[in-house]
Design an enzyme around this catalytic site. Structure first.
Site, short mmCIF file in Angstrom:
data_model
loop_
_atom_site.label_atom_id
_atom_site.label_comp_id
_atom_site.label_asym_id
_atom_site.label_seq_id
_atom_site.Cartn_x
_atom_site.Cartn_y
_atom_site.Cartn_z
CB SER A 249 -35.53 1.30 -17.98
OG SER A 249 -35.29 2.10 -19.12
CE LYS A 250 -34.51 0.02 -25.29
NZ LYS A 250 -34.54 -0.71 -26.56
NE ARG A 251 -36.51 4.81 -23.50
CZ ARG A 251 -37.59 5.46 -23.95
NH1 ARG A 251 -37.84 6.67 -23.53
NH2 ARG A 251 -38.39 4.87 -24.80
CG ASP A 252 -31.32 3.29 -14.52
OD1 ASP A 252 -30.89 4.45 -14.34
OD2 ASP A 252 -31.48 2.48 -13.61
#
Length: 496
Positions: A249-252
């Site tokens: 995820s790009k939110r990681d």
RNA sequence: GGUCUGGUCGUCUAGGGGUUAGGACACCGCCCUUUCACGGCGGUAACACGGGUUCGAUUCCCGUCCAGACUGCCA
């Protein structure tokens, strides 16, 4: 066939999104369909223009050119509001007045009591007069969709659930919010599940291909299609791409910066467009070809939704790197050279100056890139790999010093080599090899005994491309200089 | 907790009622060789578990276990 890719502009395009875009694009190409790009920017808090720009850049870099769009949901608010009004008039949605804090408290209560935390419909039970009064008073509310109490909703799914319809119990769904808080005068912006349906329907999307994380959303969306009387597209929910056993995820925030999750990050590290497309095409999908390296036109011909994998795929950095290295070696050389150049220049190496006068600079640069190309997997590795062509070694690899330089007679040997190379004309690899082999014969030394110290002297390393290729591209003057320097270094750093 | 989805070598996967379970990456070995790399050849290595159904199950069914996603006034 009409398909779409619908990213939200809240960051860069990540590799998972790129794969979703690729699969949609492939299907469109293969079927003479239309690939639509839609920017889902209804979250004004998080959406940025910068992000939109980055996403478009990345898609184009990958070669995934859209046929229609980009459409921006933020420019279609009127459309959504008309649809909301329609549902309201038909009694399919209702205003809900609870504040986020109240909802959160209720949610925790439900969890604590081990109840399913779905909306309790408090606002639906309000008397009509009260609702009208509060609406007229300008109280803030969200629109909620009235989910049927019973029955189930079938998602026409081509992949998951054994490609049978995926069934969701309505009772477990809860009346979901379709529009953010607002008043009658100043309505809030509509939400993803809602806009997505309106757009997909109005844009005539025939086939929705997206990540599996949307599978449960699909049930709510189907309910909306039905509420509008719009035809329901078929869905294909792709298996997730995992990294360290978690959805990539790009939110990681813990993601390793050495392995960026973004397309642009990979590009900046010197991953090739061709390798990236090839590699992501393999995640969760297989092809009838035996080989796993194939150009995009072969991919277009062979892509098939039936060959999608149902289980999640782990992102294999080694394989990505392998494919990148393969493309590096097999793409047209001039093309690779052009892509390496910026990396060389960014490292501060002035190749026009560094080229020996006997070589044309352009040709020289292309040659030395060719010399190290088999040892590089990324474009970004070239500056370090080629550094000795730009900077004479000031120190020598420790292992080489002990195993090679400290052998008997090396200083004399370096002298002899320098002398021989001084007289070698032309200064070509053939002539040099000839000269040094003769020197070896005369001294009774195996060829390796000569090549190794010379390599170390010339490059500072124990490993390099073919020695004579290196020497030729260093130029006679520089080679002699380095041999002398190495001898001097050895004299001041003798074996202890 | 609830809903949904999945489970073949370490990883990506092919396959499918009877196969020596195939390929790719990684790993190991050999060859090539002035080193490293490239290339070539070879090797180790897998059907989560338990019940059925069946002459036969890795494949079909059911349970279990494990994993993941969703469970937002994000998308």
């Amino acid at each position: 066939m009409r398909v779409r890719f619908a990213p939200s502009p809240t960051g860069f395009l990540h590799l998972g999104g790129a794969r979703t875009a690729l699969f949609n694009w492939l299907l469109a190409k293969q079927n003479n369909g239309v690939f639509i790009l839609r920017i889902e920017d209804t979250d004004a808090e998080r959406s940025t223009e910068e992000s939109t720009g980055q996403i478009l850049d990345s898609l184009q870099w990958l070669g995934l050119q859209w046929d229609e769009g980009p459409y921006f949901q933020s420019q279609r608010l009127e459309l959504y509001r008309e649809h909301i009004e329609r549902l309201y008039k038909e009694g399919k949605i209702y205003p809900a007045f609870e504040s986020p804090e109240e909802l959160e408290a209720e949610r925790e209560r439900a969890l604590a009591e081990k109840r399913n935390p779905i909306y309790n419909r408090a606002s639906l039970r309000l008397p009509k007069e009260e609702v009208d009064r509060r609406l007229a008073a300008g109280e803030r509310f969200v629109w909620r969709f009235k989910v049927p109490d019973e029955g189930h909703t079938d998602v026409p799914e081509t992949l998951m659930s054994g490609a049978a319809d995926c069934k969701f119990e309505n009772a477990a769904m809860g009346d979901f919010v379709i529009s953010r808080a607002g008043t009658m005068k100043e309505p809030g912006w509509p939400l993803y599940n809602f806009c997505c349906v309106v757009d997909d329907a109005l844009m005539g999307i025939s086939h929705v291909i997206r990540g599996q994380e949307h599978l449960s959303n699909a049930a709510r969306q189907v309910l909306l299609y039905q509420a509008f009387g719009y035809p329901v597209p078929t869905f294909t929910h792709l298996p997730l791409i995992m990294k360290n056993n978690k959805k990539m995820s790009k939110r990681d925030k813990d993601a390793d910066p050495a392995f960026p999750v973004s397309v642009s990050g990979r590009r900046d590290l010197g991953y090739l467009q061709e390798a990236t497309v090839n590699f992501i095409s393999l995640l969760g999908c297989s092809y009838p070809m035996e080989e796993e390296i194939f150009p995009v036109d072969v991919l277009i011909k062979n892509f098939n939704l039936d060959r999608l994998q149902k289980s999640n795929a782990n992102f294999d950095e080694d394989k990505y790197l392998f494919q990148n290295a393969w493309y590096l070696r097999n793409l047209p050389r001039e093309d690779v050279v052009e892509r390496v150049k910026p990396f060389i220049e960014a490292a501060g190496y002035d190749w026009e100056r560094a080229a020996p006068v006997s070589h044309g600079a352009e040709k020289w640069l292309a040659d030395i890139i060719g010399l190290e190309i088999e040892r590089c997997k990324l474009l970004s590795e070239f500056p370090a790999a080629l550094s000795y062509f730009f900077i004479a070694p000031s120190e020598y690899e420790q292992r080489g010093v002990t195993k090679i330089f400290h052998n008997e007679g090396v200083p004399e040997l370096l002298d002899a080599v320098a002398e021989a190379l001084l007289l070698t004309t032309p200064f070509t690899k053939e002539a040099m090899e000839d000269a040094l082999r003769r020197l070896g014969d005369a001294k009774g030394l195996g060829f390796g005994k000569i090549a190794q110290p010379v390599r170390l002297a010339a490059t500072g390393r124990t490993a390099s491309p073919g020695l004579f290729d290196v020497l030729e591209h260093l130029g006679r003057e520089e080679v002699i200089r380095r041999l002398v320097k190495a001898k001097e270094w050895l004299q001041s750093n003798p074996k202890t």
